[in-house]
Design a protein around this motif. Structure first.
Motif, PDB file in Angstrom:
ATOM      1  N   VAL A 180       3.960 -36.831 -16.810  1.00  0.00           N
ATOM      2  CA  VAL A 180       3.494 -38.140 -17.297  1.00  0.00           C
ATOM      3  C   VAL A 180       2.101 -38.016 -17.917  1.00  0.00           C
ATOM      4  CG1 VAL A 180       2.786 -40.452 -16.551  1.00  0.00           C
ATOM      5  CG2 VAL A 180       4.923 -39.467 -15.713  1.00  0.00           C
ATOM      6  N   SER A 181       1.238 -37.174 -17.324  1.00  0.00           N
ATOM      7  CA  SER A 181      -0.102 -36.985 -17.863  1.00  0.00           C
ATOM      8  C   SER A 181      -0.053 -36.422 -19.276  1.00  0.00           C
ATOM      9  CB  SER A 181      -0.912 -36.044 -16.954  1.00  0.00           C
ATOM     10  OG  SER A 181      -1.083 -36.595 -15.672  1.00  0.00           O
ATOM     11  N   GLY A 182       0.783 -35.397 -19.460  1.00  0.00           N
ATOM     12  CA  GLY A 182       0.911 -34.826 -20.798  1.00  0.00           C
ATOM     13  C   GLY A 182       1.468 -35.819 -21.799  1.00  0.00           C
ATOM     14  N   VAL A 183       2.490 -36.571 -21.397  1.00  0.00           N
ATOM     15  CA  VAL A 183       3.075 -37.574 -22.286  1.00  0.00           C
ATOM     16  C   VAL A 183       2.045 -38.651 -22.604  1.00  0.00           C
ATOM     17  CG1 VAL A 183       4.828 -39.384 -22.445  1.00  0.00           C
ATOM     18  CG2 VAL A 183       5.429 -37.140 -21.523  1.00  0.00           C
ATOM     19  N   ALA A 184       1.230 -39.022 -21.605  1.00  0.00           N
ATOM     20  CA  ALA A 184       0.224 -40.068 -21.816  1.00  0.00           C
ATOM     21  C   ALA A 184      -0.817 -39.635 -22.840  1.00  0.00           C
ATOM     22  CB  ALA A 184      -0.452 -40.420 -20.491  1.00  0.00           C
ATOM     23  N   ILE A 185      -1.228 -38.359 -22.793  1.00  0.00           N
ATOM     24  CA  ILE A 185      -2.208 -37.878 -23.772  1.00  0.00           C
ATOM     25  C   ILE A 185      -1.616 -37.900 -25.173  1.00  0.00           C
ATOM     26  CG2 ILE A 185      -3.559 -35.877 -24.510  1.00  0.00           C
ATOM     27  CD1 ILE A 185      -3.939 -35.149 -21.609  1.00  0.00           C
ATOM     28  N   LEU A 186      -0.380 -37.419 -25.302  1.00  0.00           N
ATOM     29  CA  LEU A 186       0.265 -37.433 -26.616  1.00  0.00           C
ATOM     30  C   LEU A 186       0.469 -38.870 -27.111  1.00  0.00           C
ATOM     31  CD1 LEU A 186       2.929 -34.619 -26.094  1.00  0.00           C
ATOM     32  CD2 LEU A 186       0.733 -34.464 -27.286  1.00  0.00           C
ATOM     33  N   ALA A 187       0.839 -39.773 -26.187  1.00  0.00           N
ATOM     34  CA  ALA A 187       1.015 -41.172 -26.564  1.00  0.00           C
ATOM     35  C   ALA A 187      -0.313 -41.798 -26.973  1.00  0.00           C
ATOM     36  CB  ALA A 187       1.625 -41.964 -25.404  1.00  0.00           C
ATOM     37  N   ALA A 188      -1.393 -41.390 -26.287  1.00  0.00           N
ATOM     38  CA  ALA A 188      -2.723 -41.911 -26.645  1.00  0.00           C
ATOM     39  C   ALA A 188      -3.101 -41.493 -28.062  1.00  0.00           C
ATOM     40  CB  ALA A 188      -3.762 -41.403 -25.643  1.00  0.00           C
ATOM     41  N   ILE A 189      -2.825 -40.237 -28.401  1.00  0.00           N
ATOM     42  CA  ILE A 189      -3.106 -39.781 -29.768  1.00  0.00           C
ATOM     43  C   ILE A 189      -2.250 -40.557 -30.769  1.00  0.00           C
ATOM     44  CG2 ILE A 189      -3.015 -37.797 -31.327  1.00  0.00           C
ATOM     45  CD1 ILE A 189      -3.437 -36.003 -28.895  1.00  0.00           C
ATOM     46  N   GLY A 190      -0.977 -40.755 -30.425  1.00  0.00           N
ATOM     47  CA  GLY A 190      -0.076 -41.470 -31.328  1.00  0.00           C
ATOM     48  C   GLY A 190      -0.488 -42.914 -31.551  1.00  0.00           C
ATOM     49  N   VAL A 191      -0.888 -43.608 -30.494  1.00  0.00           N
ATOM     50  CA  VAL A 191      -1.240 -45.015 -30.655  1.00  0.00           C
ATOM     51  C   VAL A 191      -2.562 -45.159 -31.412  1.00  0.00           C
ATOM     52  CG1 VAL A 191      -2.564 -45.368 -28.505  1.00  0.00           C
ATOM     53  CG2 VAL A 191      -1.213 -47.238 -29.447  1.00  0.00           C
ATOM     54  N   MET A 192      -3.464 -44.207 -31.282  1.00  0.00           N
ATOM     55  CA  MET A 192      -4.697 -44.239 -32.087  1.00  0.00           C
ATOM     56  C   MET A 192      -4.373 -44.071 -33.569  1.00  0.00           C
ATOM     57  SD  MET A 192      -7.585 -42.187 -29.889  1.00  0.00           S
ATOM     58  CE  MET A 192      -6.624 -40.680 -29.787  1.00  0.00           C
ATOM     59  N   ALA A 193      -3.466 -43.135 -33.857  1.00  0.00           N
ATOM     60  CA  ALA A 193      -3.066 -42.941 -35.249  1.00  0.00           C
ATOM     61  C   ALA A 193      -2.399 -44.196 -35.801  1.00  0.00           C
ATOM     62  CB  ALA A 193      -2.120 -41.743 -35.354  1.00  0.00           C
ATOM     63  N   LEU A 194      -1.573 -44.841 -34.970  1.00  0.00           N
ATOM     64  CA  LEU A 194      -0.874 -46.047 -35.422  1.00  0.00           C
ATOM     65  C   LEU A 194      -1.853 -47.195 -35.687  1.00  0.00           C
ATOM     66  CD1 LEU A 194       1.909 -47.191 -36.026  1.00  0.00           C
ATOM     67  CD2 LEU A 194       2.098 -47.856 -33.623  1.00  0.00           C
ATOM     68  N   TRP A 195      -2.832 -47.363 -34.792  1.00  0.00           N
ATOM     69  CA  TRP A 195      -3.814 -48.435 -34.999  1.00  0.00           C
ATOM     70  C   TRP A 195      -4.645 -48.175 -36.260  1.00  0.00           C
ATOM     71  CZ3 TRP A 195      -4.778 -53.200 -34.035  1.00  0.00           C
ATOM     72  CH2 TRP A 195      -4.307 -53.805 -32.861  1.00  0.00           C
ATOM     73  N   SER A 196      -4.884 -46.903 -36.571  1.00  0.00           N
ATOM     74  CA  SER A 196      -5.734 -46.596 -37.727  1.00  0.00           C
ATOM     75  C   SER A 196      -5.085 -46.984 -39.055  1.00  0.00           C
ATOM     76  CB  SER A 196      -6.085 -45.105 -37.742  1.00  0.00           C
ATOM     77  OG  SER A 196      -4.959 -44.308 -38.089  1.00  0.00           O
ATOM     78  N   ILE A 197      -3.754 -47.136 -39.062  1.00  0.00           N
ATOM     79  CA  ILE A 197      -3.066 -47.507 -40.306  1.00  0.00           C
ATOM     80  C   ILE A 197      -2.386 -48.867 -40.193  1.00  0.00           C
ATOM     81  CG2 ILE A 197      -2.711 -45.124 -41.058  1.00  0.00           C
ATOM     82  CD1 ILE A 197       0.137 -45.286 -39.978  1.00  0.00           C
ATOM     83  N   ALA A 198      -2.642 -49.571 -39.074  1.00  0.00           N
ATOM     84  CA  ALA A 198      -2.022 -50.882 -38.888  1.00  0.00           C
ATOM     85  C   ALA A 198      -2.722 -51.910 -39.779  1.00  0.00           C
ATOM     86  CB  ALA A 198      -2.108 -51.304 -37.429  1.00  0.00           C
ATOM     87  N   GLU A 199      -1.947 -52.673 -40.522  1.00  0.00           N
ATOM     88  CA  GLU A 199      -2.513 -53.697 -41.415  1.00  0.00           C
ATOM     89  C   GLU A 199      -2.488 -55.067 -40.746  1.00  0.00           C
ATOM     90  OE1 GLU A 199      -4.311 -55.222 -44.808  1.00  0.00           O
ATOM     91  OE2 GLU A 199      -3.972 -53.142 -44.175  1.00  0.00           O
ATOM     92  N   ASN A 200      -1.394 -55.379 -40.085  1.00  0.00           N
ATOM     93  CA  ASN A 200      -1.262 -56.683 -39.438  1.00  0.00           C
ATOM     94  C   ASN A 200      -0.479 -56.479 -38.143  1.00  0.00           C
ATOM     95  OD1 ASN A 200      -1.147 -59.341 -38.758  1.00  0.00           O
ATOM     96  ND2 ASN A 200       0.156 -59.977 -40.474  1.00  0.00           N
ATOM     97  N   TRP A 201      -1.188 -56.442 -37.029  1.00  0.00           N
ATOM     98  CA  TRP A 201      -0.543 -56.134 -35.745  1.00  0.00           C
ATOM     99  C   TRP A 201      -1.015 -57.147 -34.709  1.00  0.00           C
ATOM    100  CZ3 TRP A 201      -0.533 -50.647 -33.075  1.00  0.00           C
ATOM    101  CH2 TRP A 201       0.503 -50.610 -32.140  1.00  0.00           C
TER     102      TRP A 201
END
Length: 569
Positions: free
Chosen positions: A313-334
């Motif tokens: 879960v720790s490893g998945v959480a780190i990868l998910a944290a990176i993914g959600v940061m990338a998603l927020w960086s390109i989110a236009e209307n969320w």
């Protein structure tokens, strides 16, 4: 007669002096104001006024309690997760590939993980959005203090998740040195369950080797600032955050109180490590009694299984944290409660690019310089050790861990005072030097085992062919150590990128990096801008890790092609 051997002989003393002398001077520079000695303003009388003022601060007892509980609990969880994961992985092939797969998790800075986790688990975060409103009924973000909760649970989770990857790597490395596979096979032949066998025969053998890394994790968890600024409660915050705020204040009268708080932080770390050491002795007695009873089953199996699940879960959480940061960086209307953005755009990247490019170049330059210096010093020490046939003992290893065991806040302020007197405060040189203090131990530990495992017969053959020691080093040893050297550089680079307090103190607030910017923005800036900054902070060391893993192989393949082409008639 050349002077090079003499220079090489001086490498260990120079290396130790580079971080032990500043740490000692920094501790003195912090302890002195805590007890009323302020040479800078002409006061030198011993007094306990700063300690009285510190004791009268509202919530200081709660701050100390939060520091101790969060540090001890997060370290214990990280150790259980790491041991459980290693125990589950030990019965499966591909451990070498697993260690390489840990690179993205190790390279991600603490601040980036903390910000990504906040984006995930906040009351308006991704996890709540995924189940709202169809499951929870929440049309609006619930009034739940998940991030920065008063009990510090999100803070403990953030520390444990990030440190698990480091301890997994340490446990896997230690397993390779104690012949764990043979010991497990013998225990299982006697009828022990796999996880119970690991707990009985492998864990006692490897713990002696991972004790210092565990202490380093504990010291960091008890005294870190950057993760606390993102995930820990703010009223009151952990002790190190209080000390940093007072050090950063414009009011000079708070400096003695800040120094007292930093000295108290040092005492808290010493007490925490002492308490952990007492707990080790207690657990050792229980473990020995359990082994003597000869039970083939026990609670160790379920605990390690849960720990292994926690590691995953720790490893998945780190990868998910990176993914959600990338998603927020390109989110236009969320908007809440949308599970995904309604539109994607690079507009935030375009607006942030001018500022981010300067931050990236500064961060990369500091990290590259500190890592390169650390690699040179580590190779010089190891080569001197090989030429003189030295066998460093446990004392040398303890000295190497000093920068990792002493809390940063306890000596960086005193070191900053020394930098001011040397007129180096706020310079790039000072920041690189401050980073070198923490990069060097990791680089040396990464290089030591591969260098010492190098077959000495290669050097003897080269010497027999007339090669000098230096030519042997550059033409024989270094090419054979290309991958470990590149990996050590990447480790040092990622450590440097993640450093917050050393940059803040040595840079005097005038030199900004991605880490200092990410911490500043995390307190309330636009999530899209925070996502851009944190994603870049995570991506930069990942790119260097990727180059370190792929580069030596590509160079070796090219060299083989050139050799074959030149040898073709």
């Amino acid at each position: 007669m050349t002077t090079r051997p003499d220079v090489l002989r001086a490498a260990p003393a120079l290396t130790l002096a580079l971080f032990l002398v500043p740490i000692g001077a920094g501790l003195l520079g912090t302890l002195a104001p805590a007890f009323g000695v302020l040479p800078a303003i002409g006061e030198s009388g011993f007094t306990l006024d700063a300690w009285r003022t510190l004791a009268e601060q509202p919530g200081i007892d709660a701050s100390i309690r939060l520091t101790l509980t969060s540090g001890l609990l997060s370290t214990a969880l990280a150790l259980v997760f790491a041991c459980g994961f290693a125990a589950l992985a030990s019965s499966r092939p591909g451990i070498a590939r697993l260690e390489r797969a840990l690179a993205p998790l190790l390279a991600t800075p603490h601040v980036a993980v903390a910000i990504g986790l906040a984006f995930l688990v906040a009351s308006s975060g991704l996890l709540v959005r995924v189940v709202s409103p169809w499951l929870t009924g929440w049309e609006r973000p619930p009034a739940l203090a998940i991030v920065r909760d008063p009990y510090g649970l999100s803070y403990v989770a953030g520390l444990a998740i990030k440190e698990t990857a480091f301890l997994v790597l340490m446990v896997l490395a230690a397993q390779g040195q104690v012949r764990a596979a043979q010991a497990l096979a013998a225990a299982r032949a006697l009828g022990y369950a796999p996880l119970v066998a690991w707990a009985k025969v492998v864990l006692p053998a490897i713990y002696r080797q991972i004790r210092l890394p565990v202490y380093a994790v504990l010291a960091f968890s008890l005294s870190n600032v950057e993760v606390a600024l993102v995930l820990a409660p703010g009223t009151p915050p952990p002790l190190a955050v209080l000390a940093m705020r007072w050090f950063s204040s414009w009011d000079l009268s708070l400096y003695p109180v800040a120094a007292a708080a930093a000295t108290l932080q040092l005492a808290v770390v010493v007490a925490g490590i002492g308490a952990w050491r007492v707990a080790e002795a207690f657990v050792k007695r229980i473990h020995r009694a359990w082994c003597e009873r000869g039970r083939r089953t026990g609670l160790a199996g379920p605990v390690l299984a849960l720990g292994g699940a926690g590691g995953v879960v720790s490893g998945v959480a780190i990868l998910a944290a990176i993914g959600v940061m990338a998603l927020w960086s390109i989110a236009e209307n969320w908007r809440y409660p949308d599970a995904l953005p309604r539109a994607l755009s690079l507009r935030t990247w375009e607006r942030a690019l001018p500022t981010m490019s300067d931050l990236v170049s500064t961060t990369a330059a500091i990290a590259a310089a500190a890592s390169l210096l650390a690699v040179i010093l580590a190779l010089a020490c190891l080569e001197n050790e090989a030429r003189r046939d030295l066998k460093p003992g446990a004392r040398a290893l303890w000295l190497l861990y000093v920068p990792l065991l002493v809390p940063q806040i306890a000596f960086l302020f005193g070191a900053q005072v020394a930098l001011v007197r040397l007129d180096l405060d706020g310079t790039l040189t000072a920041v690189i030097w401050a980073h070198l203090l923490f990069v060097l131990p990791y680089v040396f530990l990464s290089l030591a085992d591969p260098f010492r495992a190098l077959d000495p017969r290669y050097a003897r053959i080269a010497a027999g062919l007339g090669a000098s020691p230096w030519r042997t080093f550059f033409t024989v040893k270094l090419p054979m150590l290309a991958r470990p050297v590149a990996t050590a550089f990447a480790v040092g680079f990622s450590v440097s990128v993640a450093l917050y307090l050393p940059t803040l103190f040595a840079g005097a607030g005038r030199i900004m990096t991605l880490t200092t910017e990410a911490v500043t923005l995390s307190s309330g800036a636009d999530r899209r801008v925070v996502g851009v900054t944190a994603f870049l902070q995570a991506a930069l060391p990942l790119l260097v890790y990727a180059a370190a893993l792929a580069g030596p192989g590509l160079i070796a393949a090219r060299r083989r092609r050139v050799t074959l082409r030149e040898g073709t008639p």
